[in-house]
Scaffold this motif. Structure first.
Motif, PDB file in Angstrom:
ATOM      1  N   UNK A  61     -12.250  -2.311 -29.764  1.00 36.70           N
ATOM      2  CA  UNK A  61     -11.433  -2.433 -28.589  1.00 36.70           C
ATOM      3  C   UNK A  61     -12.150  -3.430 -27.373  1.00 36.70           C
ATOM      4  N   UNK A  62     -13.382  -3.353 -27.495  1.00 32.20           N
ATOM      5  CA  UNK A  62     -13.891  -4.167 -26.338  1.00 32.20           C
ATOM      6  C   UNK A  62     -14.008  -5.611 -26.614  1.00 32.20           C
ATOM      7  N   UNK A  63     -14.019  -5.861 -27.893  1.00 31.84           N
ATOM      8  CA  UNK A  63     -13.698  -7.274 -28.409  1.00 31.84           C
ATOM      9  C   UNK A  63     -12.167  -7.765 -28.375  1.00 31.84           C
ATOM     10  N   UNK A  64     -11.475  -6.667 -28.602  1.00 31.59           N
ATOM     11  CA  UNK A  64     -10.067  -7.329 -28.381  1.00 31.59           C
ATOM     12  C   UNK A  64      -9.112  -6.150 -28.111  1.00 31.59           C
ATOM     13  N   UNK A  65      -8.864  -5.950 -26.885  1.00 31.33           N
ATOM     14  CA  UNK A  65      -7.832  -4.935 -26.336  1.00 31.33           C
ATOM     15  C   UNK A  65      -6.779  -4.885 -26.972  1.00 31.33           C
ATOM     16  N   UNK A  66      -6.265  -5.880 -27.378  1.00 23.34           N
ATOM     17  CA  UNK A  66      -4.916  -6.074 -28.203  1.00 23.34           C
ATOM     18  C   UNK A  66      -4.826  -5.257 -29.623  1.00 23.34           C
ATOM     19  N   UNK A  67      -6.147  -4.906 -30.057  1.00 23.48           N
ATOM     20  CA  UNK A  67      -6.209  -4.300 -31.385  1.00 23.48           C
ATOM     21  C   UNK A  67      -5.625  -2.834 -31.166  1.00 23.48           C
ATOM     22  N   UNK A  68      -5.587  -2.344 -29.870  1.00 24.02           N
ATOM     23  CA  UNK A  68      -5.169  -0.925 -29.797  1.00 24.02           C
ATOM     24  C   UNK A  68      -3.765  -0.805 -30.305  1.00 24.02           C
ATOM     25  N   UNK A  69      -3.384  -0.062 -31.323  1.00 26.97           N
ATOM     26  CA  UNK A  69      -1.954  -0.134 -31.901  1.00 26.97           C
ATOM     27  C   UNK A  69      -0.840   0.497 -30.905  1.00 26.97           C
ATOM     28  N   UNK A  70       0.329  -0.010 -30.794  1.00 24.57           N
ATOM     29  CA  UNK A  70       1.238   0.545 -30.006  1.00 24.57           C
ATOM     30  C   UNK A  70       2.599   0.622 -30.964  1.00 24.57           C
ATOM     31  N   UNK A  71       3.269   1.715 -30.982  1.00 28.46           N
ATOM     32  CA  UNK A  71       3.338   2.622 -29.729  1.00 28.46           C
ATOM     33  C   UNK A  71       2.356   3.707 -30.282  1.00 28.46           C
ATOM     34  N   UNK A  72       1.629   4.221 -28.961  1.00 30.90           N
ATOM     35  CA  UNK A  72       0.751   5.398 -29.267  1.00 30.90           C
ATOM     36  C   UNK A  72       1.091   6.309 -28.046  1.00 30.90           C
ATOM     37  N   UNK A  73       1.347   7.588 -28.476  1.00 28.14           N
ATOM     38  CA  UNK A  73       1.854   8.561 -27.364  1.00 28.14           C
ATOM     39  C   UNK A  73       0.549   9.575 -27.172  1.00 28.14           C
ATOM     40  N   UNK A  74       0.422   9.769 -25.705  1.00 28.13           N
ATOM     41  CA  UNK A  74      -0.890  10.691 -25.595  1.00 28.13           C
ATOM     42  C   UNK A  74      -0.288  11.799 -24.835  1.00 28.13           C
ATOM     43  N   UNK A  75      -0.619  12.956 -25.252  1.00 23.05           N
ATOM     44  CA  UNK A  75      -0.483  14.060 -24.455  1.00 23.05           C
ATOM     45  C   UNK A  75      -1.698  14.626 -23.762  1.00 23.05           C
TER      46      UNK A  75
ATOM     47  N   UNK B 171       1.259  30.784 -10.137  1.00 20.04           N
ATOM     48  CA  UNK B 171       1.305  29.529  -9.832  1.00 20.04           C
ATOM     49  C   UNK B 171       2.161  28.768 -10.507  1.00 20.04           C
ATOM     50  N   UNK B 172       2.912  27.656 -10.149  1.00 21.62           N
ATOM     51  CA  UNK B 172       3.784  26.988 -10.920  1.00 21.62           C
ATOM     52  C   UNK B 172       2.858  26.071 -11.784  1.00 21.62           C
ATOM     53  N   UNK B 173       3.191  25.906 -13.086  1.00 18.36           N
ATOM     54  CA  UNK B 173       2.534  25.077 -14.065  1.00 18.36           C
ATOM     55  C   UNK B 173       2.767  23.584 -13.575  1.00 18.36           C
ATOM     56  N   UNK B 174       1.754  22.858 -13.700  1.00 21.81           N
ATOM     57  CA  UNK B 174       1.751  21.423 -13.409  1.00 21.81           C
ATOM     58  C   UNK B 174       2.350  20.756 -14.626  1.00 21.81           C
ATOM     59  N   UNK B 175       3.057  19.851 -14.374  1.00 11.22           N
ATOM     60  CA  UNK B 175       3.907  19.198 -15.333  1.00 11.22           C
ATOM     61  C   UNK B 175       2.799  18.235 -16.148  1.00 11.22           C
ATOM     62  N   UNK B 176       3.055  18.588 -17.599  1.00 10.16           N
ATOM     63  CA  UNK B 176       1.990  17.549 -18.745  1.00 10.16           C
ATOM     64  C   UNK B 176       2.398  16.275 -18.373  1.00 10.16           C
ATOM     65  N   UNK B 177       1.408  15.495 -18.899  1.00  7.98           N
ATOM     66  CA  UNK B 177       1.467  13.960 -18.596  1.00  7.98           C
ATOM     67  C   UNK B 177       1.484  13.304 -20.014  1.00  7.98           C
ATOM     68  N   UNK B 178       2.479  12.624 -20.380  1.00 14.93           N
ATOM     69  CA  UNK B 178       2.698  11.975 -21.499  1.00 14.93           C
ATOM     70  C   UNK B 178       2.608  10.586 -21.136  1.00 14.93           C
ATOM     71  N   UNK B 179       1.954   9.819 -21.988  1.00 18.19           N
ATOM     72  CA  UNK B 179       1.682   8.265 -21.732  1.00 18.19           C
ATOM     73  C   UNK B 179       2.459   7.699 -23.067  1.00 18.19           C
ATOM     74  N   UNK B 180       2.889   6.903 -22.745  1.00 14.48           N
ATOM     75  CA  UNK B 180       3.420   5.791 -24.056  1.00 14.48           C
ATOM     76  C   UNK B 180       2.817   4.283 -24.005  1.00 14.48           C
ATOM     77  N   UNK B 181       1.767   4.070 -24.850  1.00 18.36           N
ATOM     78  CA  UNK B 181       1.400   2.698 -24.790  1.00 18.36           C
ATOM     79  C   UNK B 181       2.277   2.034 -25.623  1.00 18.36           C
ATOM     80  N   UNK B 182       2.948   1.139 -25.108  1.00 12.28           N
ATOM     81  CA  UNK B 182       4.326   0.553 -25.287  1.00 12.28           C
ATOM     82  C   UNK B 182       4.226  -0.999 -25.353  1.00 12.28           C
TER      83      UNK B 182
END
Length: 126
Positions: free
Chosen positions: A88-102, A4-15
């Motif tokens: 995070x719940x008090x300040x969603x902007x506290x999440x550091x960017x850039x963050x890359x997630x595989x 079976x073909x491998x599904x593409x990995x999903x990479x998200x950049x929080x930018x």
């Protein structure tokens, strides 16, 4: 033999477009995505999230990927998952960017460390 073909990995950049380092990371990821396609290497889906903060569930998953010893690199002053989720719940902007997630392989790179980003992407081929 049939495989079976491998599904593409999903990479998200929080930018953050106003951040030069985030802009460099976005350019690097786009370049690597194009290079993978041209070289016949495993492709990945690149999602660039600028307007939308991660959901609390996504943040929880990212924190699990990081482990307690790296949580403070994503949320300053947080020493464990509960602290980080509270910040995070008090300040969603506290999440550091850039963050890359595989998401498929449970890896996270915070910041613009090019060697760590390339290491993450090269691991997709394995």
């Amino acid at each position: 033999m049939f495989r079976f073909p491998k599904h593409k990995d999903i990479i998200t950049l929080y930018h953050k477009a106003s951040s030069p380092s985030s802009m460099r990371v976005a350019a690097l990821l786009k370049k690597q995505q194009t290079a993978a396609i041209e070289a016949g290497k495993p492709e990945f889906d690149l999602q660039i999230s600028e307007e939308v903060a991660p959901t609390p569930t996504q943040v929880g998953t990212i924190l699990d990927y990081l482990g307690n010893n790296r949580i403070s690199s994503l949320f300053e002053g947080a020493s464990n998952k509960e602290d980080a989720l509270k910040v995070f719940s008090q300040s969603p902007d506290s999440f550091k960017r850039p963050t890359i997630v595989d998401w498929n392989n449970g890896k996270v790179v915070i910041g613009e460390n090019e060697s760590e980003i390339l290491k993450m992407l090269n691991a997709l081929a394995k």
